[in-house]
Design an enzyme around this catalytic site. Sequence first.
Site, PDB file in Angstrom:
ATOM      1  N   GLY A   1       0.815  -1.209   0.000  1.00 14.75           N
ATOM      2  CA  GLY A   1       0.000   0.000   0.000  1.00 14.75           C
ATOM      3  C   GLY A   1       0.847   1.256   0.000  1.00 14.75           C
ATOM      4  N   SER A   2       0.290   2.319   0.524  1.00 14.95           N
ATOM      5  CA  SER A   2       0.934   3.624   0.459  1.00 14.95           C
ATOM      6  C   SER A   2       2.087   3.730   1.449  1.00 14.95           C
ATOM      7  CB  SER A   2      -0.079   4.729   0.770  1.00 14.95           C
ATOM      8  OG  SER A   2      -0.467   4.683   2.142  1.00 14.95           O
TER       9      SER A   2
ATOM     10  N   GLY B   1       0.591   5.002   4.924  1.00 16.17           N
ATOM     11  CA  GLY B   1      -0.082   3.952   5.689  1.00 16.17           C
ATOM     12  C   GLY B   1       0.880   2.882   6.151  1.00 16.17           C
ATOM     13  N   GLY B   2       1.806   2.495   5.268  1.00 12.26           N
ATOM     14  CA  GLY B   2       2.774   1.478   5.639  1.00 12.26           C
ATOM     15  C   GLY B   2       3.703   1.928   6.744  1.00 12.26           C
TER      16      GLY B   2
ATOM     17  N   GLU C   1       5.483  -3.377   1.382  1.00 13.25           N
ATOM     18  CA  GLU C   1       5.844  -2.934   0.037  1.00 13.25           C
ATOM     19  C   GLU C   1       5.122  -1.618  -0.176  1.00 13.25           C
ATOM     20  OE1 GLU C   1       4.746  -2.094  -3.655  1.00 13.25           O
ATOM     21  OE2 GLU C   1       4.101  -4.186  -3.771  1.00 13.25           O
TER      22      GLU C   1
ATOM     23  N   CYS D   1       2.437  -0.678  -8.951  1.00 16.06           N
ATOM     24  CA  CYS D   1       3.544  -0.239  -8.101  1.00 16.06           C
ATOM     25  C   CYS D   1       4.856  -0.160  -8.872  1.00 16.06           C
ATOM     26  CB  CYS D   1       3.699  -1.170  -6.904  1.00 16.06           C
ATOM     27  SG  CYS D   1       3.861  -2.917  -7.347  1.00 16.06           S
TER      28      CYS D   1
END
Length: 474
Positions: free
Chosen positions: A213-214, A217-218, A237, A274
């Site tokens: 994800g972003s 957020g990660g 990732e 991605c």
Amino acid sequence: MNSAPPATPASAPAAPPLDTVLARATAAAERIRTSSPADRARLLTVLADALDAAAGQLIPVAHRETHLPEARLTGELARTTFQCRLFADRLASGALDDVRIDHADPDWPMGARPDIRRTTVPLGPVLVFAAGNFPFAFSVLGGDTVSALAAGCPVVVKAHPGHPELSRLTASVATAALADAGAAPDLLQLIEGEQDGADAVRDHRIKAVGFTGSTRGGHYLFQLAAGRPDPIPFYGELGSTNPVVVTPAGWAERGTDIAGGFAASFTLGSGQFCTQPGVVFVPDADAFLAALPPLTAGPMLDARIATGYATALDDLAAQDGVSVAARTPGGDGLPDVALLRTTTEAVRTNPSLISTEVFGPASLLVEYGTLDEVEDALGDFGGTLTGTVQGGHTLDEDGLRMLDVLTRHAGRVIWNEWPTGVTVSDAQQHGGPWPASTAPTTTSVGTAAVHRFRRPVAFQNVPEQALPPAVRDR
């Protein structure tokens, strides 16, 4: 587009509380941790067969929730079931074993060496955060889930809000197939909601986390995992701009092919990959732009992502030294397709220009005079999932140099191909230094991903009957 998730059907059973889910996962861990690789292979094959059989149900739901074309979703589901079967095959053949045996040696130079046998054991319950842009391949039964199950770990999946109905349906198909196959109860469970996701990261019963994800957020969840009284591995990732360097020879010898390949790659999936090439170093930006075919893109996954894309694009375009080179209006709910341009001098002044991800069909062209300027611009660049060199028909000194430069930053280095499309294989590497991932020594795609969810144990002087089967003499 309406990005609000549909209400749970009235007939759907109420989801159990998070504490119940985690207690069940802990119980499942006790059963699966001693399972044989052959049995785990059998279960992965069962899951693949069940998903294939349910394709007629799953794909229409995925199409409705994500707006992705049915042909793309059909291919993605095939990739997902292939991945299950590949892990099953490697488990059954012993290819995923990590075994090292030192027999006792009284003449060892360090002094008499005891019998030591090293293998790996499952970590325990794994929490997986599903991704929004791959509703099959990086979701409920995506790479993180499959590699954790292959490792012998039960999985709790936090569903992505972009496709909640598909997540529930996929989980239902999978859990029914596992039950029919006699698997440990609650080997795979689903939770929903940001709060439950964060609380699960904090809970001592979760032993590792997989996330796609972003960056924002990660990073937040990574800090939660690291800040626990018992910190756990967080395999995130995150963001990546996937720089491409077009060498002078590459442009002179293959210019038309390079421009066409780039156009197809950066607009693929409306730029929601991605590995989308978000930064391209070119020796002649005007000639590069003139060689491009018409640019189009399909709809974005949801309104939230479309808004985020438009905002990020406008913010990057407003930076000093950046201009809009081409912008094709979308209209009718479609995103604009955009190319921005800048120079290596502007990048030296503001390095964030080439590390700012714009998640959508946009890319930044960076014009250079010499490859010294490119190497200098990439000097302070962080990590990236991929780095690509588009060179001439043969590898020259410039191409060799740029491959070496990108190897310092990227998890996967590519010559004369494009980064979109991450095949599932034994040698694949999907990860990279921060901010591409939180664990650059691991991969989230390919069979090596299994090693994220197992930890090494050495057995010294242990009688054979007490050893794990993989390290026994017989």
